[in-house]
Design a protein around this motif. Structure first.
Motif, mmCIF file in Angstrom:
data_model
loop_
_atom_site.group_PDB
_atom_site.id
_atom_site.type_symbol
_atom_site.label_atom_id
_atom_site.label_comp_id
_atom_site.label_asym_id
_atom_site.label_seq_id
_atom_site.Cartn_x
_atom_site.Cartn_y
_atom_site.Cartn_z
ATOM 1 N N GLY A 232 0.804 -1.218 0.000
ATOM 2 C CA GLY A 232 0.000 0.000 0.000
ATOM 3 C C GLY A 232 0.839 1.272 0.000
ATOM 4 O O GLY A 232 1.974 1.275 0.454
ATOM 5 N N HIS A 233 0.245 2.344 -0.602
ATOM 6 C CA HIS A 233 0.832 3.693 -0.555
ATOM 7 C C HIS A 233 2.187 3.755 -1.276
ATOM 8 O O HIS A 233 2.457 2.944 -2.131
ATOM 9 N N GLY A 234 3.036 4.706 -0.909
ATOM 10 C CA GLY A 234 4.327 4.861 -1.585
ATOM 11 C C GLY A 234 4.515 6.261 -2.134
ATOM 12 O O GLY A 234 3.546 6.961 -2.439
ATOM 13 N N ARG A 247 6.369 4.936 8.930
ATOM 14 C CA ARG A 247 5.455 5.202 7.814
ATOM 15 C C ARG A 247 4.890 3.892 7.277
ATOM 16 O O ARG A 247 5.649 2.948 7.002
ATOM 17 N N GLU A 248 3.580 3.892 7.100
ATOM 18 C CA GLU A 248 2.911 2.687 6.599
ATOM 19 C C GLU A 248 3.539 2.198 5.298
ATOM 20 O O GLU A 248 3.743 1.001 5.102
ATOM 21 N N LYS A 249 3.881 3.137 4.397
ATOM 22 C CA LYS A 249 4.392 2.738 3.074
ATOM 23 C C LYS A 249 5.685 1.927 3.175
ATOM 24 O O LYS A 249 5.953 1.080 2.332
ATOM 25 N N ILE A 305 -1.316 -5.055 0.930
ATOM 26 C CA ILE A 305 -0.804 -5.049 2.302
ATOM 27 C C ILE A 305 -0.797 -3.628 2.868
ATOM 28 O O ILE A 305 -0.299 -2.698 2.235
ATOM 29 N N HIS A 306 -1.380 -3.488 4.049
ATOM 30 C CA HIS A 306 -1.503 -2.172 4.691
ATOM 31 C C HIS A 306 -1.255 -2.269 6.196
ATOM 32 O O HIS A 306 -1.023 -3.344 6.733
ATOM 33 N N ALA A 307 -1.337 -1.128 6.858
ATOM 34 C CA ALA A 307 -1.308 -1.071 8.323
ATOM 35 C C ALA A 307 -2.242 0.057 8.750
ATOM 36 O O ALA A 307 -2.062 1.192 8.320
ATOM 37 N N LYS A 339 -10.671 5.636 3.793
ATOM 38 C CA LYS A 339 -9.309 6.110 4.056
ATOM 39 C C LYS A 339 -8.336 5.566 3.006
ATOM 40 O O LYS A 339 -7.540 6.320 2.456
ATOM 41 N N GLU A 340 -8.428 4.289 2.737
ATOM 42 C CA GLU A 340 -7.507 3.709 1.750
ATOM 43 C C GLU A 340 -7.796 4.242 0.342
ATOM 44 O O GLU A 340 -6.881 4.433 -0.445
ATOM 45 N N ASN A 341 -9.072 4.494 0.057
ATOM 46 C CA ASN A 341 -9.417 4.989 -1.276
ATOM 47 C C ASN A 341 -8.975 6.432 -1.500
ATOM 48 O O ASN A 341 -8.939 6.901 -2.631
#
Ligand SMILES: [Zn+2]
Length: 462
Positions: A232-234, A247-249, A305-307, A339-341
């Motif tokens: 996820g993210h980045g 950081r989650e990413k 994959i996320h947190a 939130k993820e969207n």
């Protein structure tokens, strides 16, 4: 400029005071960032006011000249010059100079011809105004070819001469052959198919003379099993940030890389497995592009994959989500999906990418079968994670996650833990815990395949 930089700095605060009242060009640069990647390299200039840019592309030698109105040359802008890494696939260097009062000229020298996209992003999350330059390759990277290239790099590392050398004798490589075969039968990336039956694609890959004619008849499931892993993210989108600054990413990428190693070393009933990462570095990939990439490589499963993060630090435990056709299964699930969207807005999506609206509509064709398979996959993964970690909810939850919308690929989103919970943040930073997560996800998907063997891809009838 006739005045020294030292003088400029001394007068800086005065200039800003004046700018605050009625001088339009007084925007302050808050940060400059470069995100290099093979997919595309992004340069971001963040400021406290809207910046207007006029750009022109010069082909020989390739460079992008950008005049930015409303700013003066600042130390932050000069930092840009030093923030280009030597291994950046696109940028060889950046030059900045004051072109006229209130106009800064930026020249981005390129290593190769590129398709530039320049756009503004409105303030969102922790960001103020952003001016973004994305440099795309003139020929878009094909995820399938990237997968083959990755395999070739591994081979090259193991032996010389390089397999890319056309004069070198071609080593027998069953895995490479399988990828090539699958690529010959793959669908276009933008065409979601509702079944595993695929049409031939003449333009997808160069013909492989070594195995096209004298190819032995393989059993129906004798093929590569491809697992799309989606960290996820980045890039511009850090995802959630823990109380200690994690950081989650970064966590999502680490867990995905560990999982990739494990998948690449596994087989299902003798069939080799291969992980495909939607991103393998620190850059942002729009949500629908992640789905498209998975479809292009004809992934058998999609695992995002996320947190998590929540407003209260006590929220804890892992969760697994599948797509929902009707509303969310709980208020928390709906909140998480929203939130993820929002990642696209934070990560920054270009004008051109916005015409993906059509694509997104197509992606809404998700089937009940896909959701049922996803729920089953999710419950296996959740069960395995539950063997060592606390679970947030005992069942797989459902909501409208944009990244889970491949109509033909069982897809789950794993919130590994709450990064907003100080205790869980520490766990997520721990290598051994990341290993445990990767191990458990692998066990979960192997258990899923044990009950639901990968389908044979229907052979093309000619
Ligand atoms: Zn996330």
């Amino acid at each position: 400029m006739s005045i020294s930089r030292r003088d400029t700095l001394q007068f800086g605060s005065l200039i800003l005071l004046l700018a605050g009242t009625d001088i339009a060009w007084g925007a302050t640069i808050l940060g400059v960032r470069v995100w290099p990647a093979q997919d595309y390299t992004r340069v971001t200039i963040e400021s406290d006011g809207l910046l207007k840019a006029k750009q022109s592309f010069i082909t020989s030698p390739p460079r992008l000249a950008i005049d930015i109105e409303g700013i003066e040359l600042s130390p932050q802008l000069k930092e840009l010059v030093g923030s280009v890494k030597s291994d950046d696939p696109f940028i060889s260097g950046i030059r900045v100079g004051q072109n006229a009062p209130g106009v800064v000229r930026l020249v981005i020298d390129l290593k190769q011809s590129a398709l530039p996209q320049v756009f503004n992003l409105p303030p969102i999350a922790a960001y103020q105004h952003r001016l973004v330059f994305d440099l795309y390759p003139t020929q878009a990277i094909d995820p399938l070819q990237a997968l083959i290239a990755e395999k070739e790099r591994e081979k090259a590392k193991a032996a010389t001469p390089s397999p890319r050398d056309p004069t070198a004798p071609r080593a027998v490589d069953p895995l490479g052959d399988l990828i090539a075969q699958q690529s010959n039968r793959s669908t276009a990336p933008t065409t979601p198919s509702t079944t595993k039956t695929v049409a031939p694609r003449a333009d997808s890959m160069p013909a492989n003379p070594d195995n096209s004619s004298k190819n032995p008849v393989r059993s129906s499931t004798d093929r590569l099993i491809i697992i799309a892993l989606d960290p996820g993210h980045g890039g511009e989108d850090p995802g959630a940030i823990g109380p200690a600054g994690t950081r989650e990413k970064d966590i999502t990428l680490k867990v995905a890389l560990k999982l990739r190693e494990r998948i690449n070393a596994s087989t299902i009933k003798g069939n080799p497995m291969r992980a495909f990462l939607t991103r393998d570095g620190d850059f942002f990939v729009p949500l629908h592009v992640r789905v498209q990439k998975a479809q292009r490589v004809q992934a058998d499963l999609f695992i995002s994959i996320h947190a998590d993060a929540f407003t209260v630090p006590t929220a804890r435990g892992a969760s697994v989500f599948a797509l929902s056709q009707r509303g969310a299964s709980s208020a928390t699930a709906r909140y998480m999906a929203q939130k993820e969207n929002s990642a696209d807005a934070v990560g920054g999506i270009s004008v051109q990418t916005k015409d993906a609206q059509v694509q997104r509509a197509l992606l809404d064709m998700s089937t009940t079968a896909q959701i049922n398979d996803s729920l089953e996959l999710g419950s296996k993964v959740l069960g395995e994670i539950g063997s060592f970690a606390k679970l947030h909810k005992p069942r797989v939850e459902q909501a409208g996650f944009a990244v889970l919308k491949a109509p033909d690929i069982p897809s789950v989103l794993i919130e590994t833990a709450f990064i907003s919970n100080p205790e869980e943040e520490q766990k997520l930073r721990d290598e051994a815990y990341q290993d445990q997560l990767a191990d458990s996800i692998l066990r979960g998907l192997l258990r899923y395949f044990a009950k639901n063997p990968p389908l044979a891809r229907t052979r093309t009838r000619s």
